[in-house]
Write a protein that holds these residues in place. Structure first.
Motif, PDB file in Angstrom:
ATOM      1  N   PHE A   1      29.259  53.205   8.926  1.00  0.00           N
ATOM      2  CA  PHE A   1      27.826  52.960   9.049  1.00  0.00           C
ATOM      3  C   PHE A   1      27.064  53.400   7.802  1.00  0.00           C
ATOM      4  N   ALA A   2      27.695  54.185   6.930  1.00  0.00           N
ATOM      5  CA  ALA A   2      27.041  54.610   5.693  1.00  0.00           C
ATOM      6  C   ALA A   2      27.149  53.567   4.593  1.00  0.00           C
ATOM      7  N   LEU A   3      27.965  52.540   4.794  1.00  0.00           N
ATOM      8  CA  LEU A   3      28.110  51.502   3.777  1.00  0.00           C
ATOM      9  C   LEU A   3      26.857  50.626   3.727  1.00  0.00           C
ATOM     10  N   PRO A   4      26.521  50.094   2.557  1.00  0.00           N
ATOM     11  CA  PRO A   4      25.345  49.222   2.470  1.00  0.00           C
ATOM     12  C   PRO A   4      25.561  47.937   3.269  1.00  0.00           C
ATOM     13  N   ALA A   5      24.516  47.489   3.932  1.00  0.00           N
ATOM     14  CA  ALA A   5      24.586  46.285   4.753  1.00  0.00           C
ATOM     15  C   ALA A   5      23.887  45.128   4.060  1.00  0.00           C
ATOM     16  N   PRO A   6      24.408  43.908   4.186  1.00  0.00           N
ATOM     17  CA  PRO A   6      23.706  42.745   3.635  1.00  0.00           C
ATOM     18  C   PRO A   6      22.457  42.457   4.443  1.00  0.00           C
ATOM     19  N   PRO A   7      21.507  41.729   3.887  1.00  0.00           N
ATOM     20  CA  PRO A   7      20.306  41.387   4.664  1.00  0.00           C
ATOM     21  C   PRO A   7      20.676  40.511   5.840  1.00  0.00           C
ATOM     22  N   PRO A   8      19.949  40.636   6.959  1.00  0.00           N
ATOM     23  CA  PRO A   8      20.256  39.813   8.130  1.00  0.00           C
ATOM     24  C   PRO A   8      19.994  38.347   7.864  1.00  0.00           C
TER      25      PRO A   8
ATOM     26  N   LEU B   1      27.565  45.753  14.412  1.00  0.00           N
ATOM     27  CA  LEU B   1      26.457  46.608  14.838  1.00  0.00           C
ATOM     28  C   LEU B   1      25.666  47.111  13.636  1.00  0.00           C
ATOM     29  N   ARG B   2      26.365  47.404  12.551  1.00  0.00           N
ATOM     30  CA  ARG B   2      25.706  47.902  11.342  1.00  0.00           C
ATOM     31  C   ARG B   2      24.704  46.891  10.795  1.00  0.00           C
ATOM     32  N   VAL B   3      25.027  45.599  10.886  1.00  0.00           N
ATOM     33  CA  VAL B   3      24.117  44.585  10.350  1.00  0.00           C
ATOM     34  C   VAL B   3      23.141  44.083  11.403  1.00  0.00           C
ATOM     35  N   GLY B   4      23.211  44.646  12.613  1.00  0.00           N
ATOM     36  CA  GLY B   4      22.228  44.318  13.633  1.00  0.00           C
ATOM     37  C   GLY B   4      22.453  43.032  14.384  1.00  0.00           C
TER      38      GLY B   4
ATOM     39  N   GLU C   1      15.836  40.839  21.827  1.00  0.00           N
ATOM     40  CA  GLU C   1      15.657  42.220  22.300  1.00  0.00           C
ATOM     41  C   GLU C   1      16.737  43.138  21.737  1.00  0.00           C
ATOM     42  N   LEU C   2      17.998  42.683  21.750  1.00  0.00           N
ATOM     43  CA  LEU C   2      19.100  43.525  21.299  1.00  0.00           C
ATOM     44  C   LEU C   2      19.069  43.738  19.790  1.00  0.00           C
ATOM     45  N   ARG C   3      18.581  42.762  19.041  1.00  0.00           N
ATOM     46  CA  ARG C   3      18.433  42.970  17.597  1.00  0.00           C
ATOM     47  C   ARG C   3      17.415  44.082  17.307  1.00  0.00           C
ATOM     48  N   ARG C   4      16.348  44.138  18.080  1.00  0.00           N
ATOM     49  CA  ARG C   4      15.378  45.227  17.903  1.00  0.00           C
ATOM     50  C   ARG C   4      16.008  46.575  18.253  1.00  0.00           C
TER      51      ARG C   4
ATOM     52  N   THR D   1      19.791  57.734   0.377  1.00  0.00           N
ATOM     53  CA  THR D   1      19.140  56.554   0.939  1.00  0.00           C
ATOM     54  C   THR D   1      20.185  55.654   1.560  1.00  0.00           C
ATOM     55  N   VAL D   2      19.973  55.284   2.806  1.00  0.00           N
ATOM     56  CA  VAL D   2      20.878  54.392   3.510  1.00  0.00           C
ATOM     57  C   VAL D   2      20.076  53.210   4.006  1.00  0.00           C
ATOM     58  N   ASP D   3      20.437  52.020   3.571  1.00  0.00           N
ATOM     59  CA  ASP D   3      19.731  50.822   4.016  1.00  0.00           C
ATOM     60  C   ASP D   3      19.979  50.589   5.487  1.00  0.00           C
ATOM     61  N   THR D   4      18.935  50.235   6.201  1.00  0.00           N
ATOM     62  CA  THR D   4      19.027  49.932   7.617  1.00  0.00           C
ATOM     63  C   THR D   4      18.702  48.469   7.837  1.00  0.00           C
ATOM     64  N   PRO D   5      19.620  47.705   8.498  1.00  0.00           N
ATOM     65  CA  PRO D   5      19.332  46.297   8.692  1.00  0.00           C
ATOM     66  C   PRO D   5      18.100  46.090   9.543  1.00  0.00           C
ATOM     67  N   SER D   6      17.300  45.147   9.172  1.00  0.00           N
ATOM     68  CA  SER D   6      16.077  44.873   9.911  1.00  0.00           C
ATOM     69  C   SER D   6      15.633  43.468   9.590  1.00  0.00           C
ATOM     70  N   HIS D   7      14.798  42.914  10.419  1.00  0.00           N
ATOM     71  CA  HIS D   7      14.242  41.618  10.111  1.00  0.00           C
ATOM     72  C   HIS D   7      13.052  41.744   9.171  1.00  0.00           C
TER      73      HIS D   7
END
Length: 422
Positions: free
Chosen positions: A200-207, A317-320, A369-372, A408-414
């Motif tokens: 989960f600490a790895l960088p995630a691509p944009p959704p 799950l990491r990328v949402g 809902e689950l993406r949020r 800094t850890v990127d968090t996937p989001s819309h």
């Protein structure tokens, strides 16, 4: 912990790394990223299963874990049996010498304290025991960071795992079930932390932007034959898993859904081939991912993920991306519950394609809902991982001058500008 820096900090990493398991290598990448940010002066090398891969992919020197190259092949001839026995003695000397060259040794994640898949005590459990015993004897701290653990039935394996954990200088686990399992095996876990999986600490691509019509589904498969206690039923378990998963993939293709088959280990290729042969549809393709970054990119581009391997689930799950677990161990259920998707688990040992389709359709109906939910849970996950790395540094990694700054850890989001800073 502090030290005088007459020489660079020497850090060893240990495990079945570079051996074809993407989850293991992803855990290594997460630790290397931390070391390069927080301890740029550190000199890092590995004692691992696939030294050539580790050297080429991560740019660090690596030594083969076992002296005998046929360690994981079944020995039937007298010569092979004798070589294996000699290898155990040689490995004891090799491991002790390697450990003494380091200021600290890190075991990055992985299920090193469990036997949820077939495992022989004199294979990796013995190697881990040699590592931790050598660390204690040479006063080189061994850190088990974010590892998985589970109750073990085999007495010899359980003994080796218990003593490995006791001899380690630092322990943290990827879920509460792991810590509870070690406590039940007689390990004092009062000061052991629980944090999300290192991947989960790895960088995630944009959704991926939500498509206007139903998009691709990623189905992560596994060469699954049950656990260490299922050897007598291994083929039956595998057949049921393969048949149920194939029926599910066929139903998706018949509905017009593109399906991307994901793997997590080199051995999973046979399952991919069997499904492709059985379904025979241009909508079903194999992804060919070679890293967790590749898996995350596939998951981010999908509407939904249905997966068996633990780190396929972690990546989705990491990328949402809404995810359904074909779980083969309690760790999968614990992960899904932690991320707010506990209702979407299905047993890998008894795949019921019809029921799986029902769960899948319900998951897709609740997708927004689950993406949020996943966005919020990933924020919490980022904070917990930052705390784990800080605790690791304080416990076993000597201070090295000024702090490199906030993690800094990127968090996937819309929302493309959302990130978690700690």
């Amino acid at each position: 912990m502090t030290r005088a820096h007459e020489s660079p900090l020497r850090v060893g990493v240990f495990g079945l790394l570079g051996s074809g398991n993407l989850g293991n290598d992803g855990s290594l990448q997460a630790v290397l990223d931390h070391l390069r940010a927080a301890h740029p002066e550190a000199v890092v090398d590995a004692l691992c299963g696939g030294p050539e891969v580790v050297e080429a992919r991560y740019g660090i020197p690596a030594t083969r874990l076992h002296w005998y190259r046929g360690e994981y092949r079944t020995a039937s001839r007298a010569g092979a049996i004798a070589a294996k026995g000699l290898g155990k003695l040689v490995d004891a000397v090799r491991t002790a010498a390697w450990v003494r060259r380091h200021d600290v040794v890190i075991v990055p994640g992985m299920g090193v304290l469990e036997a949820t898949l077939p495992l022989r005590p004199w294979g990796f459990p013995y190697a881990l025991f040699l590592l931790c015993a050598s660390g204690r004897l040479s006063r080189t701290p061994v850190a088990l960071v974010g590892v998985g653990a589970a109750a073990i039935g085999n007495r010899a394996t359980r003994t080796l795992v218990r003593w490995s954990a006791r001899l380690a200088a630092y322990r943290s686990y990827r879920d509460t079930l792991s810590r509870d399992a070690m406590r039940a095996m007689g390990v004092d876990t009062a000061r052991d932390g629980v944090h999300p999986d290192l991947a989960f600490a790895l960088p995630a691509p944009p959704p991926n932007p939500a498509p206007g019509r139903p998009g691709p589904v990623c189905v992560g498969v596994m060469d699954f034959h049950g656990g260490d206690d299922d050897r007598d039923r291994a083929e039956e378990i595998h057949r049921r898993y393969l048949d149920g998963t194939t029926r599910f993939v066929r139903a998706l293709a018949e509905d017009g859904r593109p399906v991307r088959l994901l793997t997590g280990d080199e051995c999973d290729g046979a399952v991919v081939d069997a499904i492709l042969d059985a379904v025979d549809s241009p909508l079903v393709t194999a992804a060919g991912a070679t890293s967790l970054a590749d898996l995350m990119a596939e998951a981010a581009a999908a509407d939904t993920v249905v997966a068996t391997r633990y780190h396929n689930l972690v990546c989705a799950l990491r990328v949402g991306t809404p995810t359904l677990a074909l779980g083969y161990a309690a760790k999968s259920e614990a992960l899904m519950a932690r991320m707010g998707l506990g209702a979407y688990c299905h047993p890998a040992r008894e795949v019921d394609a019809d029921r799986l389709l029902e769960q899948f359709r319900e998951l897709e109906e609740r997708s927004a809902e689950l993406r949020r939910t996943l966005t919020e849970r990933n924020r919490v996950t980022a904070r917990s991982l930052a705390e784990q790395f800080a605790a690791l540094d304080a416990a076993v990694l000597p201070a090295a001058g000024p702090s490199p700054g906030p993690l800094t850890v990127d968090t996937p989001s819309h929302s493309p500008d959302m990130k978690e800073t700690r």
